[in-house]
Design a protein around this motif. Sequence first.
Motif, PDB file in Angstrom:
ATOM      1  N   ALA A 168      19.244  63.711  20.941  1.00 14.95           N
ATOM      2  CA  ALA A 168      19.780  63.036  22.129  1.00 14.95           C
ATOM      3  C   ALA A 168      20.501  64.019  23.038  1.00 14.95           C
ATOM      4  CB  ALA A 168      20.720  61.908  21.723  1.00 14.95           C
ATOM      5  N   ARG A 169      20.205  63.942  24.324  1.00 12.19           N
ATOM      6  CA  ARG A 169      20.857  64.791  25.328  1.00 12.19           C
ATOM      7  C   ARG A 169      21.973  64.056  26.055  1.00 12.19           C
ATOM      8  NH1 ARG A 169      18.040  68.994  27.495  1.00 12.19           N
ATOM      9  NH2 ARG A 169      20.136  69.719  27.907  1.00 12.19           N
ATOM     10  N   VAL A 170      21.862  62.718  26.117  1.00 10.20           N
ATOM     11  CA  VAL A 170      22.822  61.894  26.844  1.00 10.20           C
ATOM     12  C   VAL A 170      23.426  60.890  25.869  1.00 10.20           C
ATOM     13  CG1 VAL A 170      23.141  60.269  28.760  1.00 10.20           C
ATOM     14  CG2 VAL A 170      21.441  62.103  28.956  1.00 10.20           C
ATOM     15  N   CYS A 171      24.746  60.698  25.974  1.00  9.19           N
ATOM     16  CA  CYS A 171      25.429  59.709  25.149  1.00  9.19           C
ATOM     17  C   CYS A 171      26.074  58.658  26.046  1.00  9.19           C
ATOM     18  CB  CYS A 171      26.502  60.363  24.281  1.00  9.19           C
ATOM     19  SG  CYS A 171      27.410  59.175  23.262  1.00  9.19           S
ATOM     20  N   ILE A 172      25.829  57.414  25.714  1.00  8.06           N
ATOM     21  CA  ILE A 172      26.524  56.298  26.333  1.00  8.06           C
ATOM     22  C   ILE A 172      27.687  55.987  25.400  1.00  8.06           C
ATOM     23  CG2 ILE A 172      26.358  53.919  27.164  1.00  8.06           C
ATOM     24  CD1 ILE A 172      24.299  55.779  28.503  1.00  8.06           C
ATOM     25  N   ALA A 173      28.894  56.374  25.777  1.00 12.98           N
ATOM     26  CA  ALA A 173      30.091  56.108  24.984  1.00 12.98           C
ATOM     27  C   ALA A 173      30.746  54.870  25.580  1.00 12.98           C
ATOM     28  CB  ALA A 173      31.026  57.318  25.013  1.00 12.98           C
ATOM     29  N   SER A 174      30.534  53.742  24.928  1.00 16.69           N
ATOM     30  CA  SER A 174      30.918  52.459  25.493  1.00 16.69           C
ATOM     31  C   SER A 174      32.067  51.824  24.718  1.00 16.69           C
ATOM     32  CB  SER A 174      29.687  51.545  25.508  1.00 16.69           C
ATOM     33  OG  SER A 174      29.139  51.442  24.194  1.00 16.69           O
ATOM     34  N   GLN A 175      32.261  50.530  24.920  1.00 11.73           N
ATOM     35  CA  GLN A 175      33.402  49.825  24.325  1.00 11.73           C
ATOM     36  C   GLN A 175      33.049  49.245  22.964  1.00 11.73           C
ATOM     37  OE1 GLN A 175      35.787  48.804  28.337  1.00 11.73           O
ATOM     38  NE2 GLN A 175      34.675  47.124  27.512  1.00 11.73           N
ATOM     39  N   ALA A 176      32.306  48.156  22.937  1.00 14.03           N
ATOM     40  CA  ALA A 176      31.852  47.498  21.709  1.00 14.03           C
ATOM     41  C   ALA A 176      30.719  46.571  22.117  1.00 14.03           C
ATOM     42  CB  ALA A 176      32.983  46.709  21.052  1.00 14.03           C
ATOM     43  N   PRO A 177      29.826  46.257  21.202  1.00 12.18           N
ATOM     44  CA  PRO A 177      28.734  45.372  21.586  1.00 12.18           C
ATOM     45  C   PRO A 177      29.243  43.975  21.935  1.00 12.18           C
ATOM     46  CG  PRO A 177      28.664  45.833  19.221  1.00 12.18           C
ATOM     47  CD  PRO A 177      29.745  46.680  19.812  1.00 12.18           C
ATOM     48  N   GLY A 178      28.619  43.360  22.920  1.00 14.51           N
ATOM     49  CA  GLY A 178      28.890  41.958  23.203  1.00 14.51           C
ATOM     50  C   GLY A 178      28.252  41.111  22.108  1.00 14.51           C
ATOM     51  N   ASN A 179      28.537  39.833  22.117  1.00 14.34           N
ATOM     52  CA  ASN A 179      28.048  38.950  21.078  1.00 14.34           C
ATOM     53  C   ASN A 179      26.518  38.941  21.002  1.00 14.34           C
ATOM     54  OD1 ASN A 179      28.269  37.142  18.950  1.00 14.34           O
ATOM     55  ND2 ASN A 179      28.388  35.362  20.284  1.00 14.34           N
ATOM     56  N   LYS A 180      25.849  38.848  22.148  1.00  9.57           N
ATOM     57  CA  LYS A 180      24.383  38.811  22.169  1.00  9.57           C
ATOM     58  C   LYS A 180      23.789  40.107  21.598  1.00  9.57           C
ATOM     59  CE  LYS A 180      20.513  37.791  25.238  1.00  9.57           C
ATOM     60  NZ  LYS A 180      20.101  37.498  26.610  1.00  9.57           N
ATOM     61  N   ALA A 181      24.344  41.249  22.016  1.00  9.73           N
ATOM     62  CA  ALA A 181      23.867  42.542  21.518  1.00  9.73           C
ATOM     63  C   ALA A 181      24.148  42.677  20.025  1.00  9.73           C
ATOM     64  CB  ALA A 181      24.522  43.682  22.288  1.00  9.73           C
ATOM     65  N   HIS A 182      25.305  42.202  19.585  1.00 11.07           N
ATOM     66  CA  HIS A 182      25.652  42.272  18.167  1.00 11.07           C
ATOM     67  C   HIS A 182      24.678  41.437  17.330  1.00 11.07           C
ATOM     68  CE1 HIS A 182      28.237  42.674  14.643  1.00 11.07           C
ATOM     69  NE2 HIS A 182      28.059  41.381  14.456  1.00 11.07           N
ATOM     70  N   GLN A 183      24.386  40.218  17.797  1.00  6.22           N
ATOM     71  CA  GLN A 183      23.463  39.351  17.066  1.00  6.22           C
ATOM     72  C   GLN A 183      22.055  39.939  17.020  1.00  6.22           C
ATOM     73  OE1 GLN A 183      23.690  35.356  18.634  1.00  6.22           O
ATOM     74  NE2 GLN A 183      25.856  35.170  18.145  1.00  6.22           N
ATOM     75  N   LYS A 184      21.635  40.559  18.086  1.00  7.74           N
ATOM     76  CA  LYS A 184      20.302  41.154  18.152  1.00  7.74           C
ATOM     77  C   LYS A 184      20.254  42.483  17.391  1.00  7.74           C
ATOM     78  CE  LYS A 184      16.085  41.683  19.837  1.00  7.74           C
ATOM     79  NZ  LYS A 184      14.956  40.877  19.442  1.00  7.74           N
ATOM     80  N   SER A 236      24.376  66.902  26.221  1.00 15.00           N
ATOM     81  CA  SER A 236      24.753  67.637  27.427  1.00 15.00           C
ATOM     82  C   SER A 236      25.599  66.794  28.369  1.00 15.00           C
ATOM     83  CB  SER A 236      23.497  68.101  28.177  1.00 15.00           C
ATOM     84  OG  SER A 236      22.803  69.041  27.409  1.00 15.00           O
ATOM     85  N   LEU A 237      25.579  65.463  28.167  1.00 19.57           N
ATOM     86  CA  LEU A 237      26.305  64.563  29.062  1.00 19.57           C
ATOM     87  C   LEU A 237      26.775  63.350  28.269  1.00 19.57           C
ATOM     88  CD1 LEU A 237      27.155  63.718  31.978  1.00 19.57           C
ATOM     89  CD2 LEU A 237      24.878  62.675  32.204  1.00 19.57           C
ATOM     90  N   ILE A 238      28.068  63.040  28.409  1.00 23.38           N
ATOM     91  CA  ILE A 238      28.628  61.825  27.815  1.00 23.38           C
ATOM     92  C   ILE A 238      29.109  60.934  28.955  1.00 23.38           C
ATOM     93  CG2 ILE A 238      30.382  60.821  26.312  1.00 23.38           C
ATOM     94  CD1 ILE A 238      30.474  63.450  24.791  1.00 23.38           C
ATOM     95  N   LEU A 239      28.570  59.725  29.020  1.00 26.69           N
ATOM     96  CA  LEU A 239      29.012  58.729  29.994  1.00 26.69           C
ATOM     97  C   LEU A 239      30.075  57.882  29.315  1.00 26.69           C
ATOM     98  CD1 LEU A 239      25.499  57.666  31.310  1.00 26.69           C
ATOM     99  CD2 LEU A 239      26.985  59.509  32.124  1.00 26.69           C
ATOM    100  N   VAL A 240      31.306  57.972  29.776  1.00 24.46           N
ATOM    101  CA  VAL A 240      32.401  57.226  29.165  1.00 24.46           C
ATOM    102  C   VAL A 240      32.618  55.951  29.977  1.00 24.46           C
ATOM    103  CG1 VAL A 240      33.476  59.103  27.890  1.00 24.46           C
ATOM    104  CG2 VAL A 240      34.102  58.777  30.252  1.00 24.46           C
ATOM    105  N   ILE A 241      32.206  54.855  29.364  1.00 24.75           N
ATOM    106  CA  ILE A 241      32.145  53.561  30.044  1.00 24.75           C
ATOM    107  C   ILE A 241      33.329  52.701  29.637  1.00 24.75           C
ATOM    108  CG2 ILE A 241      30.792  51.453  30.290  1.00 24.75           C
ATOM    109  CD1 ILE A 241      28.299  53.162  29.997  1.00 24.75           C
ATOM    110  N   GLY A 242      34.197  52.412  30.604  1.00 22.55           N
ATOM    111  CA  GLY A 242      35.344  51.554  30.365  1.00 22.55           C
ATOM    112  C   GLY A 242      36.566  52.316  29.893  1.00 22.55           C
ATOM    113  N   GLN A 243      37.704  51.633  29.957  1.00 26.24           N
ATOM    114  CA  GLN A 243      38.990  52.270  29.671  1.00 26.24           C
ATOM    115  C   GLN A 243      39.155  52.712  28.234  1.00 26.24           C
ATOM    116  OE1 GLN A 243      42.012  49.568  31.065  1.00 26.24           O
ATOM    117  NE2 GLN A 243      41.835  50.292  33.165  1.00 26.24           N
ATOM    118  N   TYR A 244      38.641  51.965  27.270  1.00 21.71           N
ATOM    119  CA  TYR A 244      38.822  52.352  25.864  1.00 21.71           C
ATOM    120  C   TYR A 244      38.097  53.661  25.578  1.00 21.71           C
ATOM    121  CZ  TYR A 244      40.565  47.617  25.453  1.00 21.71           C
ATOM    122  OH  TYR A 244      41.281  46.464  25.635  1.00 21.71           O
TER     123      TYR A 244
END
Length: 177
Positions: free
Chosen positions: A7-23, A93-101
Amino acid sequence: MQAGTGARVCIASQAPGNKAHQKGLPFYDPSGVRLREWLAVSEERFYDPEQFAIVPMGFCFPGYDSKGGDLPPRRECAETWHESVFAALPNLSLILVIGQYSQRYHLPKRHREKTLTATVANWRAILEEDNEPAVLPMPHPSWRNNAWIRNNPWFEAELLPELRRRIEALLGPESGA
């Protein structure tokens, strides 16, 4: 979470939403559709762990608060796993930091402003630092941020074109594009 050693790009996010968690698939919801639009990538490319790592601050859906919003990510996930997960991603090579956490975890104090808007507005200075991997702060792509996006037109006019340029430079053009 998804992660491949290539992986060259990382999506560093918060936590999965309920729909994403269930899937069992990160960003498998309308915010994922918007995020892929921001990145200008197909669903196939986005879910290729050898191109995109997706590492949330919390690995499970944290539940809802009294107003129906998602609770904050559980702290023990990042505390327990992030150091080893990121150590296993040598090609980022790139981390996208999504959201305050995520921004609080990935950005040095000098770049953590009082508000998410101020932090994201400082994206050029953060991105241009001599860091490997480079880090880019972003808002969450949730529909709850429609007003934020509307009130900050520089995000779509300036940040997103630079993000798309970097994604294509790192991953190449999509086949069939």
